[in-house]
Design a protein around this motif. Structure first.
Motif, short mmCIF file in Angstrom:
data_model
loop_
_atom_site.label_atom_id
_atom_site.label_comp_id
_atom_site.label_asym_id
_atom_site.label_seq_id
_atom_site.Cartn_x
_atom_site.Cartn_y
_atom_site.Cartn_z
N LYS A 140 24.41 -18.27 -14.32
CA LYS A 140 24.01 -16.79 -14.25
C LYS A 140 22.67 -16.80 -15.10
CE LYS A 140 28.34 -14.32 -13.58
NZ LYS A 140 29.11 -13.26 -14.20
N ALA A 141 22.21 -17.82 -15.88
CA ALA A 141 21.14 -18.03 -16.65
C ALA A 141 19.75 -17.49 -16.12
CB ALA A 141 20.93 -19.29 -17.40
N LYS A 142 18.98 -16.84 -16.52
CA LYS A 142 17.96 -16.53 -15.86
C LYS A 142 16.41 -17.08 -16.55
CE LYS A 142 19.93 -13.30 -13.76
NZ LYS A 142 20.45 -13.16 -12.23
N GLY A 143 16.68 -17.47 -17.76
CA GLY A 143 15.55 -17.99 -18.54
C GLY A 143 14.90 -19.45 -17.97
N GLY A 144 14.12 -19.99 -18.46
CA GLY A 144 13.52 -21.38 -18.26
C GLY A 144 14.44 -22.31 -18.90
N ASN A 145 14.89 -21.81 -20.17
CA ASN A 145 15.74 -22.49 -21.11
C ASN A 145 17.06 -22.23 -20.79
OD1 ASN A 145 17.37 -23.97 -22.94
ND2 ASN A 145 15.68 -23.74 -24.54
N ARG A 146 17.91 -22.83 -19.64
CA ARG A 146 19.05 -22.33 -19.26
C ARG A 146 20.33 -22.56 -20.38
NH1 ARG A 146 18.63 -21.25 -13.84
NH2 ARG A 146 21.03 -21.08 -13.65
N ASN A 199 23.31 -7.70 -15.96
CA ASN A 199 23.33 -9.17 -15.44
C ASN A 199 21.99 -9.84 -15.50
OD1 ASN A 199 26.09 -9.07 -15.01
ND2 ASN A 199 25.65 -7.82 -13.19
N GLY A 200 20.92 -9.23 -16.06
CA GLY A 200 19.58 -9.59 -15.85
C GLY A 200 19.24 -10.51 -17.05
N PRO A 201 17.74 -10.68 -17.26
CA PRO A 201 17.39 -11.48 -18.24
C PRO A 201 17.86 -10.84 -19.64
CG PRO A 201 15.46 -10.10 -17.17
CD PRO A 201 16.83 -10.07 -16.47
N LEU A 202 17.60 -11.61 -20.77
CA LEU A 202 17.92 -11.64 -22.27
C LEU A 202 16.72 -10.76 -22.76
CD1 LEU A 202 19.42 -14.70 -23.06
CD2 LEU A 202 20.60 -12.84 -22.34
N PHE A 203 16.93 -9.89 -23.61
CA PHE A 203 15.95 -9.12 -24.36
C PHE A 203 16.31 -9.06 -25.71
CE2 PHE A 203 15.35 -7.34 -19.97
CZ PHE A 203 13.95 -7.75 -19.93
N ASN A 204 15.33 -9.09 -26.39
CA ASN A 204 15.66 -9.03 -28.00
C ASN A 204 15.39 -7.48 -28.32
OD1 ASN A 204 15.80 -9.60 -30.52
ND2 ASN A 204 13.88 -9.85 -30.91
N SER A 205 16.46 -6.80 -28.43
CA SER A 205 16.62 -5.56 -28.58
C SER A 205 17.06 -5.03 -30.00
CB SER A 205 17.32 -4.87 -27.48
OG SER A 205 16.73 -5.32 -26.37
N SER A 206 16.67 -3.78 -30.47
CA SER A 206 17.29 -3.02 -31.59
C SER A 206 17.64 -1.76 -31.31
CB SER A 206 16.07 -2.81 -32.52
OG SER A 206 16.41 -2.13 -33.76
N VAL A 207 18.93 -1.54 -31.95
CA VAL A 207 19.44 -0.31 -31.65
C VAL A 207 19.37 0.57 -33.03
CG1 VAL A 207 21.46 1.36 -31.05
CG2 VAL A 207 20.94 -0.91 -29.86
N GLN A 220 15.50 -0.51 -28.20
CA GLN A 220 14.15 -0.82 -28.08
C GLN A 220 13.90 -2.21 -28.06
OE1 GLN A 220 10.99 1.16 -28.71
NE2 GLN A 220 10.42 -0.80 -27.67
N ARG A 221 13.39 -2.56 -26.91
CA ARG A 221 13.09 -3.96 -26.62
C ARG A 221 11.95 -4.52 -27.08
NH1 ARG A 221 14.79 -4.13 -19.88
NH2 ARG A 221 17.13 -3.33 -20.22
N GLN A 222 11.95 -5.89 -27.42
CA GLN A 222 10.84 -6.25 -28.02
C GLN A 222 9.60 -6.53 -27.03
OE1 GLN A 222 11.11 -10.35 -29.86
NE2 GLN A 222 9.69 -9.73 -31.34
N LEU A 223 8.62 -6.22 -27.19
CA LEU A 223 7.65 -6.46 -26.09
C LEU A 223 6.99 -7.87 -26.02
CD1 LEU A 223 5.54 -3.15 -26.62
CD2 LEU A 223 7.62 -3.44 -25.11
N SER A 224 6.81 -8.46 -27.08
CA SER A 224 6.00 -9.72 -27.20
C SER A 224 6.62 -10.64 -27.85
CB SER A 224 4.66 -9.59 -27.47
OG SER A 224 3.99 -8.64 -26.74
N PRO A 225 7.79 -11.14 -27.55
CA PRO A 225 8.56 -12.13 -28.31
C PRO A 225 7.57 -13.70 -28.64
CG PRO A 225 9.42 -12.24 -26.27
CD PRO A 225 8.71 -11.33 -26.35
N ALA A 226 7.72 -14.37 -29.42
CA ALA A 226 6.97 -15.56 -29.70
C ALA A 226 7.19 -16.53 -28.61
CB ALA A 226 7.17 -16.30 -31.11
N ASN A 227 6.23 -17.37 -28.55
CA ASN A 227 6.27 -18.48 -27.36
C ASN A 227 7.50 -19.06 -27.29
OD1 ASN A 227 3.92 -17.81 -25.93
ND2 ASN A 227 2.78 -19.23 -26.94
N HIS A 228 7.85 -19.74 -28.65
CA HIS A 228 9.22 -20.67 -28.56
C HIS A 228 10.51 -19.96 -28.09
CE1 HIS A 228 9.74 -18.59 -32.71
NE2 HIS A 228 10.76 -18.85 -32.52
N GLN A 229 10.47 -18.54 -28.22
CA GLN A 229 11.62 -17.85 -27.62
C GLN A 229 11.59 -17.57 -26.10
OE1 GLN A 229 11.35 -14.73 -30.70
NE2 GLN A 229 13.06 -15.28 -31.47
N ARG A 230 10.44 -17.68 -25.58
CA ARG A 230 10.29 -17.07 -24.21
C ARG A 230 10.95 -17.91 -23.21
NH1 ARG A 230 4.79 -13.71 -23.04
NH2 ARG A 230 4.91 -12.70 -25.02
#
Length: 381
Positions: A140-146, A199-207, A220-230
């Motif tokens: 079910k992984a969506k990111g490039g780093n499965r 079921n979609g992609p992962l987001f770094n979020s704050s509640v 609140q989702r993070q708009l611009s995570p660092a490259n190593h997290q993308r």
């Protein structure tokens, strides 16, 4: 002879499978003595009726995440000490660091995970403990780093439940508004007062939780995570920046390096922001004092006017975050709060800082007595 050998192999395989099944079902909880020390390192302004921004910079280790009860015990001890010092009232906004909720994925696991030397080893134990769940998450992984995606996704439902129970419970217990750092979840949302996953992609979020223990608005989702997290965290391009009403004023949350972008302050201004909370994280022991790794971030050096060779990580964070004032931010106060401690081989550094009434306030470097333990930074509004 062949039949006897085949029977022996079959019995051995059955024994291994039974032993493995018993092993993955066993979750012993070892004894752990938490370090509950916390030092008040900044107390700016005078107590009044407008409330305060209270940053808690916890010192956390893998064993603190062995159970939500254990993590609650530590965080509630910090809050109780803040209350004893007169730093908590009905208008207090407590701010916790980035990713404090993400490591709830380690909750309820076997001792080998907490005793691992590296994060990679710990995640291997996590996958071995939940083989079918992990395999399902990989598909079910969506990111490039499965693999990293699967590690986060496989326990997302429990993580969301524990996150709300723990941090919403703390907000209710101490009667405060609590910005619960951040957590990585698949398409998080709040429905009927409950944090849900998709079921979609992962987001770094704050509640942010109110004093009733319920979420205020949407994550609140993070708009611009660092490259190593993308590779596993999706940038929330186009997601709204929320401003919510709190007893102390209208509050906006910028996660980590989202606080570097002038355009984000402009968007918050349009919604009447008065206060800004910035949960943040700098990975690496003593990285705060080392040359800034700006070239590894999607924001280019030329667009921000800082040369990585000329500034430290800490100087870059303070100059970029506080630059929001140069772009006529309407917020009367902001606070950036960082993690302390050591999660496997991933150390953390960072010194909290704030802006209040046009003045910048930085957490001092620790002396020998305050080198260990958590730290409090308080700004009276």
């Amino acid at each position: 002879m062949r039949k006897l050998l085949g029977l022996f192999i079959a019995l051995a395989l059955v024994a291994l499978l039974v032993g493995y099944a018993i092993w993955i079902g066993d979750r012993p909880v070892g004894h752990y003595l938490s370090d509950l020390r916390i030092h008040l390192v900044v107390n700016e302004g005078q107590p009044g009726e407008r409330g305060n921004l209270l940053g808690i910079q916890p010192e956390l280790f893998p064993a603190d995440y062995q159970s939500t009860e254990r993590l609650h015990r530590k965080l509630s001890a910090y809050l109780q000490q803040a209350r004893d010092q007169g730093l908590i009232n009905s208008k207090t906004i407590v701010v916790l660091p980035e990713h404090i909720g993400t490591w709830l994925l380690a909750s309820g696991e076997r001792n080998q995970l907490y005793q691992a030397q590296t994060i990679q080893e710990a995640m291997t134990w996590l996958a071995l403990s939940h083989p079918w769940r992990f395999i399902n998450a990989v598909f079910k992984a969506k990111g490039g780093n499965r693999l990293d995606d699967a590690h986060m996704r496989m326990k997302a439902e429990a993580m969301a439940r524990d996150y709300q129970s723990l941090f919403g419970g703390l907000a209710r217990e101490f009667g405060v508004t609590l910005v619960a750092g951040s957590i990585v979840l698949p398409e998080p949302s709040v429905e009927n007062g409950q944090l849900q996953i998709g079921n979609g992609p992962l987001f770094n979020s704050s509640v942010t939780f109110g004093s009733d223990g319920l979420p205020i608005g949407q994550p609140q989702r993070q708009l611009s995570p660092a490259n190593h997290q993308r590779g596993y965290i999706r940038p929330a391009d186009g997601a709204p920046l929320h401003v919510i009403d709190t007893p102390a004023g209208r509050l906006g949350v910028l996660i980590g390096s989202d606080s570097w972008y002038p355009r984000n302050y402009k968007v918050l201004n349009q919604q009447g922001v008065e206060l800004i909370a910035i949960p943040a994280l700098v990975i690496g022991n003593d990285r705060w004092n080392k040359p800034w790794g700006g070239s590894h971030h999607p924001m280019t050096v030329s667009s921000i006017g800082l040369n990585p060779l000329q500034v430290s990580e800490g100087q870059a964070w303070q100059r970029l975050t506080l630059s929001g004032r140069e772009y006529q931010s309407n917020a009367r106060a902001s606070i950036s709060v960082f993690m302390r401690g050591q999660l496997w081989d991933q150390g953390s550094s960072g010194y909290s800082f704030a802006s209040h009434a046009g003045q910048n306030v930085s957490e001092p470097l620790p002396d020998s007595q305050a080198a260990h333990g958590a730290r409090l930074i308080n700004i009276w509004l």
